[in-house]
Design a protein around this motif. Structure first.
Motif, mmCIF file in Angstrom:
data_model
loop_
_atom_site.group_PDB
_atom_site.id
_atom_site.type_symbol
_atom_site.label_atom_id
_atom_site.label_comp_id
_atom_site.label_asym_id
_atom_site.label_seq_id
_atom_site.Cartn_x
_atom_site.Cartn_y
_atom_site.Cartn_z
ATOM 1 N N THR A 40 -0.510 7.184 -4.709
ATOM 2 C CA THR A 40 -1.386 6.551 -3.729
ATOM 3 C C THR A 40 -1.799 7.520 -2.629
ATOM 4 N N ARG A 41 -0.954 8.518 -2.333
ATOM 5 C CA ARG A 41 -1.199 9.414 -1.199
ATOM 6 C C ARG A 41 -2.063 10.606 -1.583
ATOM 7 N N ARG A 73 -5.484 5.533 -2.171
ATOM 8 C CA ARG A 73 -5.932 5.043 -0.864
ATOM 9 C C ARG A 73 -7.236 5.699 -0.435
ATOM 10 N N ILE A 114 -8.056 -2.074 5.780
ATOM 11 C CA ILE A 114 -9.124 -1.858 4.812
ATOM 12 C C ILE A 114 -10.156 -2.973 4.925
ATOM 13 N N THR A 137 -5.443 -5.643 -2.800
ATOM 14 C CA THR A 137 -6.006 -4.430 -2.213
ATOM 15 C C THR A 137 -7.104 -3.912 -3.131
#
Length: 266
Positions: free
Chosen positions: A82-83, A89, A114, A171
């Motif tokens: 995710t990073r 993200r 978000i 998300t």
């Protein structure tokens, strides 16, 4: 019964042959991205993460539509983590602006840092037995009621409504992790692989990401990262200490039995 027939891709697919190569520790046979590819397994050798982000933008906005695919419906970006710049993200923000930009007639709501917008692809992050949606389910935001602060998501044939307090369950999912994609399939998969995610790179990871693609797979990143992923075989054994706990429990039970026996004897 052993599975001997490939159903997700055509038997002559380079996705299939490269999956076998990766499983045997060989570097995949990749064709450079072009508008006239002869293979269904392509490579964009963007050397740095920043170049990779730009390359993914160009793929989604230009190359993939010219190859006959719809970025909004057919394309899934799968990331090791995710990073980072090529993590989910950051890429979700980039891809949202590209695939589903804001417009005057399109409702949106901000939640957890978000923006969620009508038309966005989203993913369920936890099991919700009341709504009957589960971790990893993909859907599209069908409506946002700003007065009631409710978001309605379409999951295949079902509509599921979330109030504002429960929006942390979903998300953006223009980009998801490879781990979340297991068991799913997409017409086009874009797979960014960079050394900044070297801790996650493994043969199983690249195999899983590649084989999610039904018709076209595009690997993005330096050959060094792809090679590391192919070479790196990580132990998938789960260390639960179950055996040690059972032995300890058995030993404790034996001691307790002895104490009871001694008390009765006294």
């Amino acid at each position: 019964m052993r599975l001997t027939q490939v159903f997700r891709q055509a038997a002559q697919s380079y996705i299939v042959s490269n999956a076998h190569r990766i499983n045997s520790g060989q570097y995949p046979l990749l064709e450079s991205v072009s508008l006239t590819p002869r293979s269904d397994c392509l490579w964009l050798g963007a050397p740095e993460p920043q170049c990779g982000v730009q390359g993914i933008q160009e793929l989604v906005s230009d190359v993939i539509p010219k190859l006959g695919f719809d970025p909004a419906r057919d394309v899934q970006v799968l990331c090791p983590m995710t990073r980072g710049e090529v993590g989910t993200r950051h890429l979700n923000g980039v891809l949202q602006a590209l695939i589903n930009p804001p417009s005057a007639g399109k409702a949106e709501i901000k939640s957890g840092g978000i923006v969620l917008r009508v038309g966005d692809r989203v993913i369920q992050q936890v099991n919700d037995y009341d709504r009957e949606v589960f971790n990893g389910d993909l859907g599209t935001i069908a409506a946002i009621d700003l007065e009631e602060t409710e978001v309605t998501v379409q999951y295949q044939e079902r509509l599921v409504t979330y109030d504002y307090a429960d929006l942390n369950e979903i998300t953006l999912a223009f980009a998801t992790t490879i781990h979340k994609s297991q068991g799913s399939e997409y017409r086009v998969v874009i797979l960014p692989l960079y050394m900044q995610h070297y801790m996650m790179l493994s043969r199983h990871l690249i195999y899983t990401g590649l084989t999610r693609a039904k018709q076209l797979a595009i690997l993005v990143g330096p050959s060094k990262a792809i090679g590391l992923a192919v070479r790196q075989v990580k132990d998938t054994q789960r260390y639960t200490l179950l055996q040690e706990r059972l032995v300890k429990r058995e030993h404790q039970g034996s001691n307790l039995s002895n104490l009871v026996h001694e008390s009765i004897s006294d």
